[in-house]
Scaffold this motif. Structure first.
Motif, PDB file in Angstrom:
ATOM      1  N   ASP A   1       0.819  -1.207   0.000  1.00 17.00           N
ATOM      2  CA  ASP A   1       0.000   0.000   0.000  1.00 17.00           C
ATOM      3  C   ASP A   1       0.857   1.262   0.000  1.00 17.00           C
ATOM      4  N   ILE A   2       1.965   1.229   0.739  1.00 14.14           N
ATOM      5  CA  ILE A   2       2.849   2.405   0.794  1.00 14.14           C
ATOM      6  C   ILE A   2       3.548   2.604  -0.551  1.00 14.14           C
ATOM      7  N   LEU A   3       3.987   1.521  -1.172  1.00 16.79           N
ATOM      8  CA  LEU A   3       4.579   1.638  -2.513  1.00 16.79           C
ATOM      9  C   LEU A   3       3.577   2.228  -3.495  1.00 16.79           C
ATOM     10  N   SER A   4       2.306   1.888  -3.321  1.00 11.19           N
ATOM     11  CA  SER A   4       1.274   2.395  -4.226  1.00 11.19           C
ATOM     12  C   SER A   4       1.070   3.901  -4.073  1.00 11.19           C
ATOM     13  N   GLU A   5       1.504   4.479  -2.957  1.00 10.80           N
ATOM     14  CA  GLU A   5       1.384   5.917  -2.748  1.00 10.80           C
ATOM     15  C   GLU A   5       2.520   6.703  -3.404  1.00 10.80           C
ATOM     16  N   MET A   6       3.540   6.008  -3.911  1.00 11.15           N
ATOM     17  CA  MET A   6       4.724   6.694  -4.460  1.00 11.15           C
ATOM     18  C   MET A   6       4.475   7.124  -5.898  1.00 11.15           C
ATOM     19  N   GLU A   7       3.630   8.136  -6.067  1.00 12.43           N
ATOM     20  CA  GLU A   7       3.230   8.591  -7.400  1.00 12.43           C
ATOM     21  C   GLU A   7       4.364   9.300  -8.135  1.00 12.43           C
ATOM     22  N   VAL A   8       5.147  10.109  -7.431  1.00 13.94           N
ATOM     23  CA  VAL A   8       6.245  10.834  -8.089  1.00 13.94           C
ATOM     24  C   VAL A   8       7.303   9.851  -8.581  1.00 13.94           C
ATOM     25  N   LEU A   9       7.665   8.896  -7.721  1.00 18.34           N
ATOM     26  CA  LEU A   9       8.639   7.875  -8.128  1.00 18.34           C
ATOM     27  C   LEU A   9       8.090   7.048  -9.291  1.00 18.34           C
ATOM     28  N   TYR A  10       6.806   6.738  -9.236  1.00 20.38           N
ATOM     29  CA  TYR A  10       6.168   5.987 -10.325  1.00 20.38           C
ATOM     30  C   TYR A  10       6.308   6.724 -11.656  1.00 20.38           C
ATOM     31  N   ARG A  11       6.054   8.043 -11.646  1.00 20.71           N
ATOM     32  CA  ARG A  11       6.144   8.807 -12.896  1.00 20.71           C
ATOM     33  C   ARG A  11       7.585   8.863 -13.414  1.00 20.71           C
ATOM     34  N   CYS A  12       8.545   8.917 -12.507  1.00 19.76           N
ATOM     35  CA  CYS A  12       9.955   8.928 -12.927  1.00 19.76           C
ATOM     36  C   CYS A  12      10.344   7.602 -13.581  1.00 19.76           C
ATOM     37  N   ILE A  13       9.885   6.506 -13.000  1.00 22.99           N
ATOM     38  CA  ILE A  13      10.166   5.190 -13.586  1.00 22.99           C
ATOM     39  C   ILE A  13       9.469   5.066 -14.934  1.00 22.99           C
ATOM     40  N   LYS A  14       8.224   5.506 -15.007  1.00 21.03           N
ATOM     41  CA  LYS A  14       7.460   5.422 -16.250  1.00 21.03           C
ATOM     42  C   LYS A  14       8.119   6.235 -17.359  1.00 21.03           C
ATOM     43  N   GLU A  15       8.667   7.402 -16.997  1.00 21.82           N
ATOM     44  CA  GLU A  15       9.333   8.240 -17.995  1.00 21.82           C
ATOM     45  C   GLU A  15      10.642   7.606 -18.467  1.00 21.82           C
ATOM     46  N   ALA A  16      11.397   7.006 -17.550  1.00 20.45           N
ATOM     47  CA  ALA A  16      12.615   6.293 -17.951  1.00 20.45           C
ATOM     48  C   ALA A  16      12.273   5.149 -18.897  1.00 20.45           C
ATOM     49  N   LEU A  17      11.162   4.504 -18.626  1.00 27.36           N
ATOM     50  CA  LEU A  17      10.727   3.384 -19.462  1.00 27.36           C
ATOM     51  C   LEU A  17      10.189   3.866 -20.812  1.00 27.36           C
ATOM     52  N   ARG A  18       9.604   5.070 -20.832  1.00 24.14           N
ATOM     53  CA  ARG A  18       9.186   5.637 -22.123  1.00 24.14           C
ATOM     54  C   ARG A  18      10.397   5.873 -23.019  1.00 24.14           C
ATOM     55  N   LEU A  19      11.435   6.436 -22.436  1.00 23.54           N
ATOM     56  CA  LEU A  19      12.632   6.761 -23.201  1.00 23.54           C
ATOM     57  C   LEU A  19      13.433   5.525 -23.571  1.00 23.54           C
ATOM     58  N   HIS A  20      13.351   4.487 -22.743  1.00 23.68           N
ATOM     59  CA  HIS A  20      14.188   3.304 -22.961  1.00 23.68           C
ATOM     60  C   HIS A  20      13.425   1.998 -22.735  1.00 23.68           C
ATOM     61  N   PRO A  21      12.424   1.705 -23.568  1.00 18.55           N
ATOM     62  CA  PRO A  21      11.759   0.401 -23.434  1.00 18.55           C
ATOM     63  C   PRO A  21      12.717  -0.716 -23.841  1.00 18.55           C
TER      64      PRO A  21
END
Length: 492
Positions: free
Chosen positions: A334-354
């Protein structure tokens, strides 16, 4: 008299000639009306030398070819590759059919046959679609929220144990460290305690041989008798023996574990048939292959971008401070699910480098697509249809400054990945064949980076990493050297 006969003969010849011309014209008109549309509106073709030209252009690098041809040919075009035609769909406007078509129209099976020697017989691409769907159901059931919560506890434990071995300060190759931690985490969550606690070194070495047995040449000739393929086949056989013994022991003792292995052991097909030991082994190998590279590569890119972007490093640190104040040092699902900023950073890294730069299907029927400019093309049966997450994720008409690391593009109010419609963001695929392990991957990466952020100050001391285009799963080239210092006081 002769003159009259000659004139009649010439007249007859002229009439025959006119009749022949009229017949040809009529035939042409009729054929143009009844000709299949796929013959009339084929996509433009990549310019290349005859016979081997297409192969040469492809082998120089698919991304190079896409960057050159997309501006000239648009979002749909065909590359003639030896005896095959590969038609590329670039962008969400033309990709809906690729992601939503049933298997009877666009099939994975033929184009991914090169995986069969690695995964083994009777699983995934070695079975018909109905069986494969049931096996994917086993994955889905093993990754439900109640299962993921248990996996998170194991992820957190592995991260705490691994980083406890770091000193108070030092210099490490972040890429190497994250690769090894993720293998440990995957071993515990997916392969089970027996492997993690007793057989980790043996199984890791065998997986290494399996991994190295999947080469670019393997895509075309998966059974070529080369040393790498022989080591691959021997490793696959030994892994099957190891897991057969573990499965037998669990069944004999009645011992169960909270891991993917147990989920596959307990799984049953719709007709009531239980999974076989061979199927369980093959599904485990497929799961580890699907997740290990993606998670380690994305973890590394995420860290590299954060360490080079003070704005976003401050944002994720502030988020961690708030969570520590709210929940203490506890980290769970549940606490990991609250990490929205970290989630967006990971998602952006994955957008740039799938990690998977190409997705493929085999067309079993004719169909049509329309570009955003309104041009319609007919795709014939028999074409291989491809799309590229690495290219499509950087289209400038979807993403502002597409080559820039900007996690806020996914924040509420912008949501660039949704503004252009479905399939604008395809790092995890989408539609019928979207990645089943996406929630697991995000949890794993967030568990690791939340620990690093809370416990260490870090600085990137090597140049920003380059992309390793030569790898089957495209990752990070070279070392990612980081200077670290353990925080004297907890992050609060």
């Amino acid at each position: 008299m002769e003159a009259v006969e000659s004139a009649n003969a010439n007249s007859k010849l002229l009439n025959v000639g006119l009749l022949l011309v009229a017949t040809l014209v009529a035939a042409k008109l009729i054929s143009s009306l009844i000709m299949p549309r796929s013959k009339k509106r084929l996509p433009p073709t990549v310019s290349a030398w005859p016979v081997l030209g297409g192969l040469i252009r492809f082998m120089k690098g698919p991304m190079v070819m896409l960057r050159e041809e997309y501006p000239k040919l648009g979002s749909v075009f065909t590359l003639k590759l030896l005896n095959k035609n590969i038609t590329f769909f670039i962008g969400p406007e033309v990709s809906a059919h690729f992601f939503k078509a049933p298997e009877s129209d666009l099939s994975q099976q033929e184009v991914y046959q090169f995986n069969v020697p690695t995964f083994g017989p009777g699983v995934v691409f070695d079975v018909d679609y109905t069986i494969r769907q049931e096996q994917f159901r086993f994955f889905t059931e093993a990754l439900r929220v109640n299962k993921l919560k248990g996996y998170v506890d194991q992820m957190v434990m592995e991260a705490e144990d691994y980083f406890s071995k770091w000193g108070d300060s030092g210099e490490v190759d972040l890429k190497y460290e994250l690769e090894h931690l993720i293998i440990l985490t995957a071993s515990r969550c997916l392969l089970g305690e027996e492997v993690r606690n007793k057989l980790f070194d043996d199984v890791s070495a065998l997986f290494h041989d399996l991994d190295n047995g999947m080469l670019p040449i393997s895509v075309i000739f998966p059974y070529l008798p080369i040393p790498a393929h022989r080591r691959r086949d021997q490793a696959r056989k030994k892994l099957a023996e190891i897991f057969a013994n573990i499965i037998a022991s669990r069944k004999q003792t009645g011992m169960t574990q909270n891991d993917l292995l147990q989920c596959f052991i307990d799984s049953k097909y719709k007709d009531g048939r239980p999974t076989t030991d061979t199927e369980v082994t093959g599904l485990l190998i497929a799961a580890l292959f699907a997740g290990q590279h993606t998670s380690s590569i994305t973890s590394t890119w995420s860290g590299a971008y954060l360490l080079c972007n003070p704005k976003y490093m401050a944002a994720v640190l502030n988020e961690q401070k708030n969570l520590v104040q709210k929940h203490g040092n506890k980290v769970d699902y549940d606490i990991l699910s609250e990490m929205e900023v970290l989630y967006r950073c990971i998602k952006e890294a994955l957008r740039l480098h799938p990690p998977l730069i190409m997705l493929l299907r085999s067309s079993h029927s004719d169909f049509s697509v329309k570009t955003r400019e309104g041009v319609e093309y007919d795709i014939p049966k028999g074409h291989i249809v491809a799309t590229s997450p690495a290219f499509a994720n950087r289209l400038p008409h979807i993403y502002k400054d597409p080559d820039t690391f900007d996690p806020d593009r996914f924040a509420s109010g912008r949501e660039e990945d949704k503004a252009a419609g479905a399939f604008s963001y395809i790092s995890f695929g989408g539609g019928r064949h979207g990645c089943l392990g996406e929630p697991f991957a995000y949890l794993q990466i967030k568990a690791i980076w939340s620990h690093l952020l809370r416990n260490f100050e870090m600085e990137l001391i090597s140049p920003f990493p380059e992309i390793d285009w030569n790898a089957m799963v495209v990752g990070v080239k070279g070392k990612v050297m980081v200077l670290y210092k353990r925080r004297a006081l907890p992050l609060e």
